[in-house]
Scaffold this motif. Structure first.
Motif, mmCIF file in Angstrom:
data_model
loop_
_atom_site.group_PDB
_atom_site.id
_atom_site.type_symbol
_atom_site.label_atom_id
_atom_site.label_comp_id
_atom_site.label_asym_id
_atom_site.label_seq_id
_atom_site.Cartn_x
_atom_site.Cartn_y
_atom_site.Cartn_z
ATOM 1 N N SER A 101 -13.505 8.665 -12.009
ATOM 2 C CA SER A 101 -12.717 8.031 -13.061
ATOM 3 C C SER A 101 -11.265 7.855 -12.596
ATOM 4 C CB SER A 101 -12.815 8.851 -14.356
ATOM 5 O OG SER A 101 -12.329 8.117 -15.455
ATOM 6 N N CYS B 103 -19.124 10.501 -22.106
ATOM 7 C CA CYS B 103 -19.185 10.318 -20.664
ATOM 8 C C CYS B 103 -20.609 10.343 -20.099
ATOM 9 C CB CYS B 103 -18.369 11.410 -19.966
ATOM 10 S SG CYS B 103 -16.600 11.370 -20.318
ATOM 11 N N ASP C 110 -22.506 3.581 -18.001
ATOM 12 C CA ASP C 110 -21.125 4.045 -18.157
ATOM 13 C C ASP C 110 -20.475 3.323 -19.332
ATOM 14 O OD1 ASP C 110 -18.424 4.727 -17.926
ATOM 15 O OD2 ASP C 110 -18.482 4.713 -15.741
ATOM 16 N N HIS D 171 -20.921 8.048 -16.992
ATOM 17 C CA HIS D 171 -19.627 8.043 -16.320
ATOM 18 C C HIS D 171 -19.422 9.228 -15.379
ATOM 19 C CE1 HIS D 171 -15.467 6.809 -15.868
ATOM 20 N NE2 HIS D 171 -15.017 7.977 -16.277
#
Length: 315
Positions: free
Chosen positions: A121, A195, A263, A291
């Motif tokens: 990220s 996430c 994601d 994610h």
């Protein structure tokens, strides 16, 4: 240190063979060290978390990677236990922190010439900034669902991506001002559910470790402000496609880009765009993953990294 003398966070990280330490980089920075086997020859890994994250994000992947190497995870400025009044939370300042962490901590301790830089990220953006500016001591870069702009052809995705990336920090700041009651357990689970692509994969012990980290941050009154500042500078760094593309192309070391199709924070179309603008990037797409692949499928993620290393780094 006996088990009775350890803090709850130290005990939580120890479950995966990790050890919490503090290093002085013109002020305390906090890290977790996952020692590999005696005489490990694989390139040491440095793990860099994303917005609102911390070293606990990496416990599962670090436990996998330490089978053949030493693994270091660092708390960025304004995150984890690294205080924002000591190390500034902007992405630029954190890129400088990671550079120093590699040069002054990891390389001297391990005796290695190079490290493998791994970022998730916002951490993906941070390690890209580091590697695109100075490749010294870097064998390769692994980007796990990095923060990226969506393709220009999909502006609605771009707006949604940027809004979702900063939502946890902003909502935390709003709740803090309003005094809205919410338990730490609820806040941690809400953030992680955003996430993780498939919640049934979430390791319960890792979830508990994230709650312990949140408890350890009790009294960190600057946390919401710091993470809002980190989010603001992240968005600024992603605002121009041309600049992002040039940054990706400037990385002359091998780069692995891994992205989950589910994601909700950084749409997979952004990763597909990045893989095309920089021809030397090796791209792996993970079907059904969200994610944070290092939390959702750590064993598979580690194996992808090992295979890529054999093919593109260890030549």
């Amino acid at each position: 240190m006996t088990p009775a003398e350890r803090t709850p966070l130290e005990a939580a990280v120890d479950r995966w063979g990790g050890r919490l330490e503090t290093v002085d980089l013109d002020g305390d920075a906090h890290m977790a060290v996952f020692a590999g086997p005696e005489g490990a020859s694989a390139t040491p890994a440095v793990l860099v978390h994303g917005l609102g994250g911390h070293v606990t994000n990496w416990v599962l992947l670090a436990d996998e990677l330490r089978r053949e190497r030493d693994v270091y995870a660092v708390d960025l400025g304004g995150h984890g236990l690294t205080r924002a009044d000591v190390h500034a939370p902007s992405v630029g300042s954190n890129a400088q922190l990671v550079r120093r962490f590699v040069d002054e901590v990891v390389l001297p301790r391990t005796g290695a010439d190079e490290v493998l830089l791994v970022g998730n990220s916002m951490g993906g953006l941070v390690v890209t900034l580091v590697a695109s500016r100075d490749e010294r001591g870097i064998a390769g870069v692994v980007l796990l669902n990095p923060a990226l702009p969506a393709p220009r052809s999909r502006p609605h995705v771009q707006a949604r991506t940027l809004a979702t990336l900063v939502r946890p920090a902003l909502s935390r700041a709003v709740r803090t001002r309003r005094g809205t009651p919410i338990t730490l357990e609820e806040e941690v689970e809400r953030s992680l559910r955003m996430c993780v692509g498939d919640w049934s994969r979430m390791d319960r012990d890792a979830l508990d470790a994230h709650v312990v980290m949140a408890r350890s941050q009790h009294g960190f009154t600057e946390l919401a402000r710091a993470q809002t500042e980190a989010g603001r500078t992240m968005i600024a760094a992603l605002g121009r496609h041309r600049v992002v593309a040039e940054r990706l192309r400037r990385m002359s070391v091998p780069v692995l880009l891994v992205h989950g199709t589910e994601d909700r924070l950084v749409d997979v179309s952004a990763a597909r765009w990045a893989a095309k603008v920089a021809a030397d990037i090796t791209y792996e797409e993970l079907s059904g993953v969200g994610h944070v692949p290092m939390l959702e499928i750590p064993a598979e993620t580690a194996e992808i990294v090992r295979r890529w290393e054999r093919e593109h780094v260890e030549r």
